[in-house]
Structure formats: structure tokens, C-alpha cells
Enzyme design. Structure first.
Site, PDB file in Angstrom:
ATOM      1  N   ASP A  13       0.865  -1.137   0.281  1.00  0.00           N
ATOM      2  CA  ASP A  13       0.054  -0.136   0.114  1.00  0.00           C
ATOM      3  C   ASP A  13       1.019   1.171   0.045  1.00  0.00           C
ATOM      4  O   ASP A  13       2.156   1.010   0.412  1.00  0.00           O
ATOM      5  CB  ASP A  13      -0.851  -0.018   1.371  1.00  0.00           C
ATOM      6  CG  ASP A  13      -1.752   1.270   1.373  1.00  0.00           C
ATOM      7  OD1 ASP A  13      -2.550   1.557   0.710  1.00  0.00           O
ATOM      8  OD2 ASP A  13      -1.411   2.093   2.647  1.00  0.00           O
ATOM      9  N   ASP A  15       0.054   5.039   1.018  1.00  0.00           N
ATOM     10  CA  ASP A  15      -0.156   6.045   1.882  1.00  0.00           C
ATOM     11  C   ASP A  15      -0.125   5.308   3.055  1.00  0.00           C
ATOM     12  O   ASP A  15      -1.077   4.351   3.542  1.00  0.00           O
ATOM     13  CB  ASP A  15      -1.306   6.888   1.650  1.00  0.00           C
ATOM     14  CG  ASP A  15      -1.326   7.792   0.183  1.00  0.00           C
ATOM     15  OD1 ASP A  15      -0.040   8.066   0.018  1.00  0.00           O
ATOM     16  OD2 ASP A  15      -2.156   7.616  -0.519  1.00  0.00           O
TER      17      ASP A  15
END
EC number: 3.1.3.-
Length: 187
Positions: A13, A15
Site C-alpha cells: 500500500d 499511503d
């Protein structure tokens, strides 16, 4: 961590996992790697493990960001931490009903395909429950690295949780046959 085989690819992922979360960030100058992210990526690259990024970017669908702004931020992340073998981005709003937005498996499936690996040979590292759910829906191994933004119920009983991204990667690399060769199993 649980698991049965060392991953062929690790998907991240963006952020809150690779970089500090700046909501709807359109400015590459605001990109700051999370602690230990650079070390974790160096370790994976040294081991020949493919890497990719799977990221929901609903700011595009909401009209808060352009796809080009997201590409420029991603390019900065790639310059600081990469290279990454693939970048898979969902531009849709949460209510769009797409199959790519995490927790749906689309981003993970696309990333695995682009890297030329089976989803079950991938691990996904993220900071929220949607990352784990997307991994599991695709047949990949999910690992959560909680942050202050992670809800307690998303990781309280999670066997595959790590305090930071480097520990997550080190644990993934110690899974499988190499563990026995290192003296961890019968000879």
C-alpha cells in the site's frame, strides 16, 4: 507471522505504509518515506524479490486530484524507494462499485499479473484492514503494519501484524525452506 512459502513478490500500500499519509497529496515535495521503508525495499531488492504498489486514490474520482498529479507523487516515491515493478492505482470513488478498489482484489490481481507471478506467491503489506482483505480476496498473503490511523479491530487478533515495514519484510523473508537451512528445522 504465519505463512507457508517465501513470497516471490511483495506488494505495498502507498499511503501510511511506504510514505506518510498526506490526504489527497498532489505535491511530490510532500512525500516522506515511513520509518524503515528504504531499508525494507533495499532488502527485498537485494534478495531479488519483485515489488509493486497497490493504492486506492479516490481523490481522482472525487475531482480533488488529477491522474497526472498522482503519477508525479508516485514517481517521487519510486525515486526514493524503488524501483517498483508495477504501480496499480484505483482512481474510483468508494461508492463506484469497481472491482479494483481495496478491499476488492482487483489491484492485487493486476499487480501479480503484471509482475508475472501468481497472486498466491505474493504478500501484500498495508496499514489498514482493506489491504488485508484485498490480499486474502486475491489469494495472497496479507501483513498489516498498524499506524495511528489503523483501527484497533483491524489488527487486534491479526496473526500477521508487524510493528514496522522492515520487521514485516524480514519476517516474510524468513518463511519457508530458507528457514530450515538457517538451522530452524530438522537436518
Amino acid at each position: 507471522m504465519t505463512g507457508t512459502a517465501r513470497p516471490v513478490a511483495v506488494l505495498f500500500d502507498r499511503d501510511g505504509t511506504l510514505i506518510h499519509d498526506v490526504p489527497y497529496n498532489a505535491d511530490p515535495d510532500l512525500v516522506r518515506p515511513m520509518p524503515y521503508a528504504a531499508e525494507a525495499l533495499r532488502l527485498l531488492h537485494a534478495e531479488g524479490i519483485a515489488t509493486g504498489v497497490v493504492s486506492n486514490q479516490s481523490g481522482i474520482g472525487r475531482g480533488l486530484l488529477t491522474a497526472d498529479q498522482v503519477r508525479r507523487v508516485n514517481a517521487r516515491v519510486d525515486a526514493l524507494l524503488g524501483p517498483f515493478g508495477t504501480w496499480e492505482v484505483c482512481p474510483h470513488r468508494p461508492a463506484a462499485g469497481c472491482t479494483c478498489r481495496k478491499p476488492e482484489p482487483g489491484l492485487v490481481l493486476r499487480a501479480a499479473h503484471r509482475l508475472g507471478v501468481r497472486p498466491r506467491d505474493c504478500a501484500v503489506i498495508g496499514d489498514i484492514g482493506a489491504d488485508l482483505l484485498a490480499a486474502r480476496a486475491a489469494g495472497a498473503h496479507g501483513v498489516i503494519v498498524p499506524t495511528l490511523a489503523t483501527r484497533w479491530d483491524e489488527y487486534a487478533d491479526e496473526p500477521d501484524a508487524a510493528p514496522d515495514i522492515l520487521t514485516a519484510v524480514q519476517s516474510l523473508l524468513s518463511i519457508g525452506p530458507d528457514q530450515e537451512q538457517a538451522g530452524g528445522g530438522p537436518s
